[in-house]
Scaffold this active site. Structure first.
Site, PDB file in Angstrom:
ATOM      1  CG  HIS A  12      -1.936   1.068   1.264  1.00  0.00           C
ATOM      2  ND1 HIS A  12      -3.078   1.005   2.041  1.00  0.00           N
ATOM      3  CD2 HIS A  12      -1.983   2.269   0.637  1.00  0.00           C
ATOM      4  CE1 HIS A  12      -3.769   2.117   1.896  1.00  0.00           C
ATOM      5  NE2 HIS A  12      -3.122   2.908   1.049  1.00  0.00           N
ATOM      6  CG  HIS A  14      -1.429   6.016  -2.836  1.00  0.00           C
ATOM      7  ND1 HIS A  14      -2.608   5.783  -3.513  1.00  0.00           N
ATOM      8  CD2 HIS A  14      -1.642   5.607  -1.550  1.00  0.00           C
ATOM      9  CE1 HIS A  14      -3.503   5.272  -2.672  1.00  0.00           C
ATOM     10  NE2 HIS A  14      -2.939   5.147  -1.475  1.00  0.00           N
ATOM     11  CG  HIS A 188      -7.587   3.304  -0.449  1.00  0.00           C
ATOM     12  ND1 HIS A 188      -6.912   2.659  -1.448  1.00  0.00           N
ATOM     13  CD2 HIS A 188      -6.678   4.108   0.175  1.00  0.00           C
ATOM     14  CE1 HIS A 188      -5.653   3.054  -1.428  1.00  0.00           C
ATOM     15  NE2 HIS A 188      -5.471   3.930  -0.462  1.00  0.00           N
ATOM     16  CD  GLU A 191      -7.543   6.784   4.485  1.00  0.00           C
ATOM     17  OE1 GLU A 191      -8.068   6.778   3.353  1.00  0.00           O
ATOM     18  OE2 GLU A 191      -6.412   7.278   4.705  1.00  0.00           O
ATOM     19  CG  ASP A 269      -1.662   5.693   2.548  1.00  0.00           C
ATOM     20  OD1 ASP A 269      -1.918   5.380   1.367  1.00  0.00           O
ATOM     21  OD2 ASP A 269      -2.500   6.221   3.303  1.00  0.00           O
ATOM     22  CG  ASP A 270      -0.158   8.856   0.205  1.00  0.00           C
ATOM     23  OD1 ASP A 270      -0.092   8.772  -1.036  1.00  0.00           O
ATOM     24  OD2 ASP A 270      -1.160   8.497   0.863  1.00  0.00           O
TER      25      ASP A 270
END
Ligand code: HPA
Ligand code: ZN
Length: 335
Positions: A12, A14, A188, A191, A269-270
């Site tokens: 996961h 991006h 997703h 969340e 994630d990011d």
């Protein structure tokens, strides 16, 4: 053992969320775009969020600097160099093609740039383009039709962007096409959305994994369903703190997820926005949440279990995890 020495899969992340301020400055120069500041530290300090949408607004704005095949190559190359240092052997990398094509960037520039950098890395990489919820289900179906001629570049599809107000069931037609094309499916959900959204995604999307999924914990029946089906959750602790999905890292529900028998992996994630790469997430779980080295090893093994890679490759990586976990600790003073 340091968390970076543990071989792991990142499931996961991006690619647009790996855009570090230094590369923002470089891309702005490359394309003659004026920035409010060219100081990477100031850009980094401005990456503060109150919720998912406040993050997405900054993330999409910065991603508009990604314009050419070279830009996408440089972004992926930088992520993979950092991921390699984090012990990542396998990366399943999300991208948001609709955000680029709607600005006039050719899909070829996106896929060719990302795939070229992936091919040059020792990390095993596959791409997973995501449908953007804020553009709606018709756009998702249309996007998938434009992606399919580039099928050699990706192994699955995901669903991301604004969750509240965009429930998953509307994307069932796009997921049905993806399934018919033999693509893997993840989304997703939970969340900022609810346990009911998680159940709806399980009912309608045919997903093999759940990205985030935190709010499943609000409904014991949904938890039992995830446990009994062995549906893996890709959990992102530092992201959850940065976007206030959890109040503090100390309160992160990952131990509760493990106690409930859920299949969990740890992910960034990011990472350029949330203060850490995947090894930093493992370290935070050990140092702040109190997970043991044995628990981190189990999480690393689970990351390969939940991967879309070939079974033989997964076996080899899991053997590497077991070897790393049983190796004697290097003395910091040894020469
Ligand atoms: N949630 C939804 N969309 C996203 C995220 C996220 O955490 N990161 C990038 N796009
Ligand atoms: Zn995400």
């Amino acid at each position: 053992m340091d968390a970076a020495l543990l071989p792991k899969a990142e499931l996961h992340v991006h690619v647009e969320g790996t855009l570090e301020p230094e590369l923002v400055v470089e891309l702005a120069q490359r394309h003659g775009v004026a920035l409010p500041t060219t100081d990477p530290a100031a850009l980094r300090a401005a990456r503060r969020f109150t919720d998912l949408q406040s993050f997405l607004d900054q993330y999409y704005e910065a991603a508009e600097l990604l314009r050419t095949e070279q830009d996408f190559h440089d972004l992926m190359a930088a992520y993979l160099a950092r991921a390699e240092r984090a012990g990542v052997r396998r990366a399943e990398v999300f991208l948001d093609p609709q955000h680029h094509t709607e600005r006039g960037v050719p899909l070829e520039a996106v896929f060719d740039g990302l795939s070229a950098a992936a091919a040059a890395s020792p990390v095993s990489v596959d791409l997973v383009p995501c449908f953007l919820r804020h553009l709606g289900p018709d756009a998702a179906l249309e996007a998938l039709r434009t992606w399919l001629p580039h099928r050699e570049h990706f192994v699955g599809v995901g669903l991301d962007s604004t969750e509240v107000g965009n429930p998953p069931a509307a994307y069932a037609p796009a997921y049905a096409v993806a399934a018919a094309e033999g693509l893997h499916r993840t989304a997703h959900v939970g969340e900022e959305g609810t346990a009911a959204d998680v159940a709806e995604a399980l009912d309608t999307l045919g997903i093999e994994r759940l990205d985030h999924g935190n709010h499943c914990l609000d409904d014991g029946e949904v938890v039992a369903r995830l446990r009994d089906t062995g549906t893996p959750l890709t959990v992102c602790p530092l992201s959850n703190v940065a976007l206030r999905v959890v109040n503090a890292l100390e309160d992160h529900p990952l131990p509760a997820m493990l106690a409930a028998g859920l299949q969990v992996s740890v992910n960034s994630d990011d990472p350029a926005y949330f203060g850490g790469y995947v090894d930093d997430n493992y370290r935070a779980l050990r140092d702040v949440v109190g997970l043991t080295d044995d628990q981190l090893t189990a999480l690393a093994l689970a990351s390969f279990d939940a991967s879309f890679a070939e079974p033989a490759a997964k076996d080899a990586w899991r053997a590497e995890v077991r070897a790393a976990a049983s190796a004697p600790l290097a003395s910091p003073t040894a020469s």
